[in-house]
Design an enzyme around this catalytic site. Structure first.
Site, PDB file in Angstrom:
ATOM      1  N   GLY A 128       0.789  -1.226   0.000  1.00  0.00           N
ATOM      2  CA  GLY A 128       0.000   0.000   0.000  1.00  0.00           C
ATOM      3  C   GLY A 128       0.820   1.274   0.000  1.00  0.00           C
ATOM      4  O   GLY A 128       0.280   2.366  -0.151  1.00  0.00           O
ATOM      5  N   SER A 210      -0.047  -3.826  13.933  1.00  0.00           N
ATOM      6  CA  SER A 210      -0.960  -3.940  15.072  1.00  0.00           C
ATOM      7  C   SER A 210      -2.077  -2.921  14.900  1.00  0.00           C
ATOM      8  O   SER A 210      -1.809  -1.724  14.746  1.00  0.00           O
ATOM      9  CB  SER A 210      -0.204  -3.681  16.385  1.00  0.00           C
ATOM     10  OG  SER A 210      -0.985  -4.027  17.495  1.00  0.00           O
ATOM     11  N   TYR A 446       3.287   5.417  22.132  1.00  0.00           N
ATOM     12  CA  TYR A 446       3.336   6.025  20.805  1.00  0.00           C
ATOM     13  C   TYR A 446       3.529   7.529  20.993  1.00  0.00           C
ATOM     14  O   TYR A 446       2.675   8.212  21.559  1.00  0.00           O
ATOM     15  CB  TYR A 446       2.033   5.745  20.061  1.00  0.00           C
ATOM     16  CG  TYR A 446       2.034   6.085  18.595  1.00  0.00           C
ATOM     17  CD1 TYR A 446       2.165   5.094  17.636  1.00  0.00           C
ATOM     18  CD2 TYR A 446       1.891   7.395  18.153  1.00  0.00           C
ATOM     19  CE1 TYR A 446       2.156   5.391  16.284  1.00  0.00           C
ATOM     20  CE2 TYR A 446       1.887   7.714  16.807  1.00  0.00           C
ATOM     21  CZ  TYR A 446       2.014   6.704  15.876  1.00  0.00           C
ATOM     22  OH  TYR A 446       2.004   7.005  14.537  1.00  0.00           O
TER      23      TYR A 446
END
Length: 525
Positions: A128, A210, A446
């Site tokens: 992608g 994930s 994150y």
């Protein structure tokens, strides 16, 4: 996707005057976006694919499926990290693959790899195009020629076993396409990473992706039941049963191999019925440590919702500011978002159990609206990154994971490393963080970093990234939880798996890819 940013043109929207004003106050930027070039004006390195080698590729996939067109080469010149986009927006010639090849099936991929191995052509597998760690950069290394192997034509539902709850999908199937194909049978994969709208099944497997619903459905590598790969040495098929004691599970070797050990052509994955209902709930915690402890309690009790996220104080405040709630008590504390999906009975029971635990751990019930708002915009953050870059604000992300007992220390040390590295360049940053993936023994962190962009933003970020990577290793975290290694993280791989571990991977690569053509410069240092 557009060539110099994330996503499609319709996703790009200007920031409000209020937000531009806030950015001016914090970072001293003008708030006026830079002009963007037309892709036809971007110079590319001259293609180095000889006519006889092109003819050999065309004989395999058809002449119409080998392209040296400027547009195709530019759009396969790398992924979508901030560094990728900064390089693409530079003035000089862009390094791009010499050609883009579009195989139709496994056998054609196998033949292309044999041809390239025999003629010394490097191959970058391309799904992608969403890599954010340099995983798609057309690194030539010692090879004169490099091609991008675009798998978009491998886009079918190959087999479905509703009794076992598995589906076999072509590697080029995108996230939305997978949900569409499965949805006609009343099924869902339930894998929704931020890249969902554009990333592919093969890419999910190759990078150990994930998704945002990992608390409920697990990581993508948990879902993989069977793999089929093409390598220069032949076909590899792995996974005969849900579990096996027939030696080490080689699926674990090739899942996460990032196109360096083979090209994944089809994946059999675990699927589930489309949920009967979904419940949404948001919570506020007085601070990040309290919220993290609450998430840990829920997960370790076995009551985890399908989605379970916690933003720290800075991220909570900035997200609410973007939504228009600037100032006052609305921006205090940390926001947690949960969703629970399944049958009505399951959802009711799980919501009640999780709510009781979160409330007892110090959470304040905020109702469902913030959780619904998060879901509505959950794929839009990369568009915001691009809008900030246009205004002269450097914006980049990095992620890691560690045990619950080490989570607070890791967060503090990485935040400090980023802050000190950028402040030393006279660009003090805003550093925010969230937990998006949880496990009984630990969780991911994150980070999103904002700073005023310097004249050389690539060097600016690399300095901060190096400091953060070193801090992650020193603090006992993993160099990547779900973004993969690519080119950006490979220098830290020996710290992660040891020099002997690196030699083991190199030995495998020598066996399946003796000419070393597969994705040079990625994963293996």
């Amino acid at each position: 996707m557009v060539w110099d940013a994330w996503g499609i043109p319709a996703g790009h929207k200007p920031l409000s005057a209020q937000i531009r004003g806030l950015l001016g106050q914090v970072f001293g930027v003008s708030g006026e976006p830079v002009a963007r070039r037309d892709e036809g004006d971007v110079p590319l390195r001259e293609p180095a694919l000889s006519s006889d080698r092109r003819a050999g590729l065309a004989a395999i996939v058809g002449a119409d499926h080998v392209s040296t067109e400027h547009r195709d080469r530019l759009r396969h010149a790398g992924g979508k990290s901030t560094l990728d986009l900064l390089r693409r927006r530079g003035d000089g010639p862009q390094d791009a693959p010499d050609a883009v090849v579009f195989p139709a099936d496994h056998d054609q991929v196998l033949a292309v790899l044999a041809h390239c191995s025999g003629h010394g052509i490097a191959v970058v597998p391309f799904g992608g195009g969403t890599s954010v760690v340099g995983g798609l950069d057309p690194v030539r290394g010692r090879f004169e020629t490099v091609i991008a192997l675009d798998l978009r034509r491998l886009d079918s539902l190959i087999a479905l076993d509703p009794v076992s709850g598995t589906a076999t999908l072509g590697a080029g199937v995108t996230g939305p396409r997978a949900e569409q194909l499965l949805g006609t049978h009343g099924l869902s994969l339930g894998h929704f990473p931020q890249s969902f709208e554009f990333a592919s099944i093969g890419g999910f497997a190759a990078t150990r992706s994930s998704g945002q619903a990992s608390a409920g459905y697990g990581r993508f590598d948990d879902m993989v039941q069977h793999l089929c790969l093409a390598t220069p040495g032949g076909t590899v098929e792995l996974g005969r049963a849900p579990a096996s004691a027939a030696g080490p599970d080689l699926r674990e070797l090739f899942v996460g191999s990032e196109g360096t050990l083979g090209v994944i052509t089809e994946v059999t994955v675990r699927v589930h019925p489309i949920p009967e209902t979904v419940a949404y709930q948001a919570w506020s915690f007085p601070d990040f440590d309290t919220g993290a402890a609450a998430l840990r309690t829920v997960v370790q009790t076995g009551a985890a919702p399908t989605v379970l996220r916690l933003s720290d104080e800075v991220e909570t405040a900035l997200n609410l500011a973007r939504a228009g709630s600037i100032g006052g008590d609305a921006v205090s504390g940390c926001l947690a978002v949960t969703t629970v999906e399944g049958t009505r009975a399951h959802v009711a029971a799980r919501c009640a159990e999780a709510a009781a635990l979160l409330r007892a751990a110090g959470g304040t019930d905020l109702g469902e609206a913030p959780a619904r708002e998060w879901e509505h915009g959950r794929f839009a953050a990369p568009y915001l990154r691009d809008a900030l870059l246009d205004l002269g604000v450097l914006c980049e992300t990095l992620e890691t994971a560690t045990s619950w007992g080490n989570l607070a220390a890791l967060k503090e040390q990485v935040t400090t490393a980023l802050t000190e590295a950028l402040t030393a360049q006279q660009t003090p940053p805003v550093v925010m963080c969230h937990i998006s993936h949880t496990y009984p023994t630990g969780a991911s962190l994150y980070f999103t970093v904002l700073a005023k962009m310097l004249d050389d933003p690539i060097a600016q970020w690399l300095s901060a990234k190096t400091a953060a990577g070193d801090a992650i290793m020193a603090a006992g975290g993993t160099i990547t939880h779900h973004h993969a290694v690519g080119a950006d993280h490979r220098d830290w791989l020996p710290d992660e798996i040891g020099n002997l571990g690196v030699r083991v991977l190199r030995a495998v690569k020598q066996e399946v890819d003796p000419a070393g053509i597969l994705n040079p410069g990625k994963l293996l240092p």
